[in-house]
Design a protein around this motif. Structure first.
Motif, PDB file in Angstrom:
ATOM      1  N   MET A 140       0.800  -1.203   0.000  1.00  0.00           N
ATOM      2  CA  MET A 140       0.000   0.000   0.000  1.00  0.00           C
ATOM      3  C   MET A 140       0.845   1.272   0.000  1.00  0.00           C
ATOM      4  SD  MET A 140      -2.558  -1.616   2.778  1.00  0.00           S
ATOM      5  CE  MET A 140      -3.739  -0.307   2.943  1.00  0.00           C
ATOM      6  N   GLN A 141       2.102   1.184   0.387  1.00  0.00           N
ATOM      7  CA  GLN A 141       2.951   2.367   0.502  1.00  0.00           C
ATOM      8  C   GLN A 141       4.231   2.176  -0.295  1.00  0.00           C
ATOM      9  OE1 GLN A 141       2.256   5.196   2.188  1.00  0.00           O
ATOM     10  NE2 GLN A 141       0.282   4.400   2.811  1.00  0.00           N
ATOM     11  N   GLU A 142       4.766   3.275  -0.775  1.00  0.00           N
ATOM     12  CA  GLU A 142       6.082   3.278  -1.422  1.00  0.00           C
ATOM     13  C   GLU A 142       6.842   4.486  -0.930  1.00  0.00           C
ATOM     14  OE1 GLU A 142       5.828   3.479  -5.682  1.00  0.00           O
ATOM     15  OE2 GLU A 142       5.268   1.379  -5.865  1.00  0.00           O
ATOM     16  N   ILE A 143       8.102   4.270  -0.608  1.00  0.00           N
ATOM     17  CA  ILE A 143       8.988   5.404  -0.367  1.00  0.00           C
ATOM     18  C   ILE A 143      10.204   5.215  -1.256  1.00  0.00           C
ATOM     19  CG2 ILE A 143       8.183   5.864   1.975  1.00  0.00           C
ATOM     20  CD1 ILE A 143      10.840   4.593   2.941  1.00  0.00           C
ATOM     21  N   VAL A 144      10.795   6.321  -1.643  1.00  0.00           N
ATOM     22  CA  VAL A 144      11.951   6.286  -2.541  1.00  0.00           C
ATOM     23  C   VAL A 144      13.070   7.108  -1.929  1.00  0.00           C
ATOM     24  CG1 VAL A 144      12.810   6.906  -4.833  1.00  0.00           C
ATOM     25  CG2 VAL A 144      10.485   6.013  -4.579  1.00  0.00           C
ATOM     26  N   ILE A 145      14.249   6.530  -1.932  1.00  0.00           N
ATOM     27  CA  ILE A 145      15.456   7.227  -1.509  1.00  0.00           C
ATOM     28  C   ILE A 145      16.372   7.301  -2.721  1.00  0.00           C
ATOM     29  CG2 ILE A 145      17.551   7.077  -0.093  1.00  0.00           C
ATOM     30  CD1 ILE A 145      15.818   5.815   2.102  1.00  0.00           C
ATOM     31  N   THR A 146      16.736   8.510  -3.105  1.00  0.00           N
ATOM     32  CA  THR A 146      17.646   8.713  -4.231  1.00  0.00           C
ATOM     33  C   THR A 146      18.976   9.220  -3.691  1.00  0.00           C
ATOM     34  OG1 THR A 146      15.832   9.215  -5.735  1.00  0.00           O
ATOM     35  CG2 THR A 146      18.023   9.958  -6.398  1.00  0.00           C
ATOM     36  N   ILE A 147      20.041   8.563  -4.095  1.00  0.00           N
ATOM     37  CA  ILE A 147      21.389   8.976  -3.720  1.00  0.00           C
ATOM     38  C   ILE A 147      22.096   9.379  -5.010  1.00  0.00           C
ATOM     39  CG2 ILE A 147      23.575   8.259  -2.702  1.00  0.00           C
ATOM     40  CD1 ILE A 147      21.924   6.193  -1.055  1.00  0.00           C
TER      41      ILE A 147
ATOM     42  N   VAL B 231      18.626   8.839   5.658  1.00  0.00           N
ATOM     43  CA  VAL B 231      17.300   8.513   6.196  1.00  0.00           C
ATOM     44  C   VAL B 231      16.731   9.724   6.946  1.00  0.00           C
ATOM     45  CG1 VAL B 231      16.064   7.091   7.887  1.00  0.00           C
ATOM     46  CG2 VAL B 231      17.666   6.023   6.291  1.00  0.00           C
ATOM     47  N   LYS B 232      17.561  10.366   7.741  1.00  0.00           N
ATOM     48  CA  LYS B 232      17.094  11.546   8.491  1.00  0.00           C
ATOM     49  C   LYS B 232      16.767  12.695   7.545  1.00  0.00           C
ATOM     50  CE  LYS B 232      19.343  10.374  12.793  1.00  0.00           C
ATOM     51  NZ  LYS B 232      20.433  10.656  13.730  1.00  0.00           N
ATOM     52  N   LYS B 233      17.573  12.883   6.510  1.00  0.00           N
ATOM     53  CA  LYS B 233      17.320  13.949   5.539  1.00  0.00           C
ATOM     54  C   LYS B 233      15.954  13.767   4.886  1.00  0.00           C
ATOM     55  CE  LYS B 233      18.440  15.847   1.095  1.00  0.00           C
ATOM     56  NZ  LYS B 233      17.529  16.913   1.343  1.00  0.00           N
ATOM     57  N   TYR B 234      15.619  12.528   4.535  1.00  0.00           N
ATOM     58  CA  TYR B 234      14.329  12.246   3.908  1.00  0.00           C
ATOM     59  C   TYR B 234      13.180  12.211   4.922  1.00  0.00           C
ATOM     60  CZ  TYR B 234      15.966  11.153  -0.825  1.00  0.00           C
ATOM     61  OH  TYR B 234      16.463  11.238  -2.098  1.00  0.00           O
ATOM     62  N   GLY B 235      13.497  12.204   6.202  1.00  0.00           N
ATOM     63  CA  GLY B 235      12.455  12.170   7.233  1.00  0.00           C
ATOM     64  C   GLY B 235      11.838  10.793   7.421  1.00  0.00           C
TER      65      GLY B 235
ATOM     66  N   VAL C 267      18.497   0.013   9.154  1.00  0.00           N
ATOM     67  CA  VAL C 267      18.032  -0.660  10.370  1.00  0.00           C
ATOM     68  C   VAL C 267      18.382   0.195  11.588  1.00  0.00           C
ATOM     69  CG1 VAL C 267      18.333  -2.683  11.851  1.00  0.00           C
ATOM     70  CG2 VAL C 267      18.122  -2.972   9.371  1.00  0.00           C
ATOM     71  N   GLU C 268      19.619   0.703  11.622  1.00  0.00           N
ATOM     72  CA  GLU C 268      20.034   1.519  12.766  1.00  0.00           C
ATOM     73  C   GLU C 268      19.197   2.797  12.883  1.00  0.00           C
ATOM     74  OE1 GLU C 268      24.047   3.387  14.655  1.00  0.00           O
ATOM     75  OE2 GLU C 268      24.015   1.331  13.931  1.00  0.00           O
ATOM     76  N   ALA C 269      18.821   3.386  11.748  1.00  0.00           N
ATOM     77  CA  ALA C 269      17.988   4.594  11.759  1.00  0.00           C
ATOM     78  C   ALA C 269      16.512   4.266  11.962  1.00  0.00           C
ATOM     79  CB  ALA C 269      18.179   5.366  10.457  1.00  0.00           C
ATOM     80  N   ASN C 270      16.187   2.990  12.086  1.00  0.00           N
ATOM     81  CA  ASN C 270      14.822   2.520  12.325  1.00  0.00           C
ATOM     82  C   ASN C 270      13.878   2.801  11.148  1.00  0.00           C
ATOM     83  OD1 ASN C 270      13.151   0.990  13.915  1.00  0.00           O
ATOM     84  ND2 ASN C 270      12.371   2.725  15.071  1.00  0.00           N
ATOM     85  N   LEU C 271      14.435   2.916   9.949  1.00  0.00           N
ATOM     86  CA  LEU C 271      13.596   2.904   8.749  1.00  0.00           C
ATOM     87  C   LEU C 271      13.053   1.489   8.568  1.00  0.00           C
ATOM     88  CD1 LEU C 271      12.489   3.792   5.965  1.00  0.00           C
ATOM     89  CD2 LEU C 271      14.765   3.392   5.043  1.00  0.00           C
ATOM     90  N   LEU C 272      13.930   0.507   8.744  1.00  0.00           N
ATOM     91  CA  LEU C 272      13.563  -0.910   8.658  1.00  0.00           C
ATOM     92  C   LEU C 272      13.639  -1.539  10.040  1.00  0.00           C
ATOM     93  CD1 LEU C 272      15.680  -1.970   5.546  1.00  0.00           C
ATOM     94  CD2 LEU C 272      13.217  -1.568   5.610  1.00  0.00           C
ATOM     95  N   HIS C 273      12.734  -2.466  10.309  1.00  0.00           N
ATOM     96  CA  HIS C 273      12.757  -3.216  11.570  1.00  0.00           C
ATOM     97  C   HIS C 273      13.970  -4.142  11.623  1.00  0.00           C
ATOM     98  CE1 HIS C 273      11.098  -4.952  15.193  1.00  0.00           C
ATOM     99  NE2 HIS C 273      11.276  -6.148  14.684  1.00  0.00           N
ATOM    100  N   GLY C 274      14.396  -4.630  10.477  1.00  0.00           N
ATOM    101  CA  GLY C 274      15.560  -5.505  10.356  1.00  0.00           C
ATOM    102  C   GLY C 274      15.922  -5.608   8.888  1.00  0.00           C
ATOM    103  N   ASP C 275      17.011  -6.329   8.604  1.00  0.00           N
ATOM    104  CA  ASP C 275      17.364  -6.513   7.193  1.00  0.00           C
ATOM    105  C   ASP C 275      17.380  -7.991   6.800  1.00  0.00           C
ATOM    106  OD1 ASP C 275      19.699  -7.256   8.481  1.00  0.00           O
ATOM    107  OD2 ASP C 275      20.986  -5.834   7.427  1.00  0.00           O
TER     108      ASP C 275
END
Length: 148
Positions: free
Chosen positions: A3-10, A68-72, A110-118
């Protein structure tokens, strides 16, 4: 299903922004440890001594947490997702995608808590894609997930 999508561009702009912040926090440092917006290849770091490999891992982890913090996206704590990683290469040099596991970034996420685990119970699949993009190197990571 998702149901959700997030995108991180580097890309180079994100790297520049990171280093503006980094050198503000560490004014005595001069060296840019991350030189490309594309994760280091397995071929680069598995042959290094432990100290060199740990240094690369730590630099990418710090960078990944900053991104991760930059993207919120910190504290999203995604419990289950599919990940699509698309690499855009600035040259036509042949690069084997299976050597481009985004391991260090996933550790940071994972450390930034974007993901629960990898592990496979959280990141159910990883699709690696690569394209030639004249003069432009970047990594785009799309997470597809269900909200809890």
């Amino acid at each position: 299903r998702f149901m959700q999508e997030i995108v991180i561009t580097i890309d180079k702009d994100i790297l520049e922004e990171y280093y503006l912040d980094y050198f503000k926090r560490f004014p005595r440092r001069r060296v840019r440890k991350i030189k490309s917006p594309i994760h280091p290849s397995l071929n680069e770091w598995v042959i290094m001594n432990r100290h060199g490999a740990n240094s690369i891992k730590q630099n990418w982890k710090d960078f990944g947490i900053w991104v991760v913090k930059k993207y919120g996206f910190e504290n999203l704590n995604i419990m289950k997702c599919d990940l699509i990683v698309t690499y855009y290469f600035s040259t036509r040099r042949i690069i084997a995608l299976d050597n481009l596991s985004p391991k260090f970034l996933l550790d940071a996420f994972v450390e930034a808590n974007l993901l629960h685990g990898d592990d496979y119970s959280v990141v159910e699949s990883i699709l690696l894609r690569g394209f030639y993009s004249k003069g432009v190197s970047k990594t785009v990571m799309m997470f597809r997930y269900e909200e809890e």
